[in-house]
Design an enzyme around this catalytic site. Structure first.
Site, PDB file in Angstrom:
ATOM      1  N   LEU A 211      11.782  -0.225 -12.469  1.00  0.00           N
ATOM      2  CA  LEU A 211      11.272  -0.532 -13.801  1.00  0.00           C
ATOM      3  C   LEU A 211      10.215  -1.629 -13.773  1.00  0.00           C
ATOM      4  O   LEU A 211       9.541  -1.870 -14.767  1.00  0.00           O
ATOM      5  CB  LEU A 211      12.420  -1.016 -14.699  1.00  0.00           C
TER       6      LEU A 211
ATOM      7  N   ASP B 204       6.918  -0.509 -23.310  1.00  0.00           N
ATOM      8  CA  ASP B 204       8.067   0.007 -22.573  1.00  0.00           C
ATOM      9  C   ASP B 204       7.816  -0.061 -21.065  1.00  0.00           C
ATOM     10  O   ASP B 204       6.708  -0.327 -20.615  1.00  0.00           O
ATOM     11  CB  ASP B 204       8.395   1.437 -22.996  1.00  0.00           C
ATOM     12  N   HIS B 205       8.860   0.171 -20.296  1.00  0.00           N
ATOM     13  CA  HIS B 205       8.793   0.211 -18.840  1.00  0.00           C
ATOM     14  C   HIS B 205       9.012   1.660 -18.374  1.00  0.00           C
ATOM     15  O   HIS B 205       9.644   2.452 -19.076  1.00  0.00           O
ATOM     16  CB  HIS B 205       9.868  -0.697 -18.225  1.00  0.00           C
ATOM     17  N   PRO B 206       8.499   2.007 -17.207  1.00  0.00           N
ATOM     18  CA  PRO B 206       8.654   3.385 -16.713  1.00  0.00           C
ATOM     19  C   PRO B 206      10.083   3.636 -16.244  1.00  0.00           C
ATOM     20  O   PRO B 206      10.507   3.152 -15.188  1.00  0.00           O
ATOM     21  CB  PRO B 206       7.660   3.448 -15.553  1.00  0.00           C
TER      22      PRO B 206
ATOM     23  N   TYR C  89       2.861  -1.267 -11.732  1.00  0.00           N
ATOM     24  CA  TYR C  89       1.750  -0.955 -12.650  1.00  0.00           C
ATOM     25  C   TYR C  89       0.881  -2.174 -12.948  1.00  0.00           C
ATOM     26  O   TYR C  89      -0.292  -2.021 -13.243  1.00  0.00           O
ATOM     27  CB  TYR C  89       2.230  -0.276 -13.931  1.00  0.00           C
TER      28      TYR C  89
END
Length: 224
Positions: free
Chosen positions: A100, A92-94, A105
């Site tokens: 996003l 998933d993405h933040p 990261y």
């Protein structure tokens, strides 16, 4: 109880005259071409299909995946049947931050002298999928992080599973919803108690004709 494997010898696959050697072995997984495997573990008699990507995942004995599967951060039980193009533990993405995108990261890919966000990846890898024993994940299905697929469960082709699936249930759809139980609760509970997936390789071979020919209730009546 398991068949008496002494007649066969523990973990020895007895061959009939004229039949060749088994393709899968107890010593290492059969990995097809163009696979990417990262920090993953495999039990006995496992197979990884062509072009698959397996990361931070453990496979139990006899489990396999077909071509172009993508599995991350998962614990796969024994005898799992995973069809082609399945995605398990999709990353998933933040969503709570301003962006996003990878850059904040996977930062080392974009900026000189900047490290990746190790904490983000630790949190992602902790959100593991649990796949039970003797499961069937159909072609193109997706299983989201932190979902448990119960023993003996079936996930239909193309389903997207966002919630736990009980033992011996069949789910389908987007998002996946229950269709029916494979067996009565009594039969399901007895199969789990029998735990044939823990039998030795020799015992599995000795019981092969009954696996092929007996309905579940009759199989239980013979081996409980």
């Amino acid at each position: 109880m398991a068949p008496d494997s002494d007649a066969f010898g523990e973990d020895i696959f007895v061959k009939m005259k004229g039949i060749g050697m088994a393709r899968l072995t107890a010593t290492e997984p059969y990995v097809h071409s163009d696979c990417t495997i990262t920090q993953s573990e495999f039990g006995r008699y496992c197979e990884i299909g062509q072009g698959s990507r397996i990361a931070y995942t453990s496979f139990g004995d006899y489990s396999y995946c077909d071509r172009f599967t993508d599995i991350a951060n998962a614990t796969v039980g024994k005898f799992a049947n995973i069809a082609s193009a399945v995605r398990i533990g999709a990353t998933d993405h933040p969503m709570g931050q301003a962006s996003l995108h990878h850059f904040h990261y996977r930062s080392s890919d974009y900026f000189d002298g900047v490290a990746d966000d190790a904490g983000f990846f630790e949190r992602r890898r902790a959100r593991r999928v649990q796949i039970g024993h003797d499961t069937w994940i159909g072609h193109g299905a997706q299983i989201k992080p932190e979902v448990r697929i119960g023993h003996g469960a079936i996930v239909a082709s193309g389903a997207i599973v966002t919630k736990d699936v009980p033992d011996y249930h069949i789910v389908a759809g987007v998002p996946a919803t229950p269709m029916r139980q494979r067996f009565s609760p009594d039969i399901a509970a007895r199969l789990i108690a029998l735990a044939w997936w823990d039998w030795s390789h020799a015992a599995l071979q000795q019981g092969l004709a009954d696996f092929r020919n007996l309905p579940a209730a009759a199989f239980l009546a013979k081996y409980e």
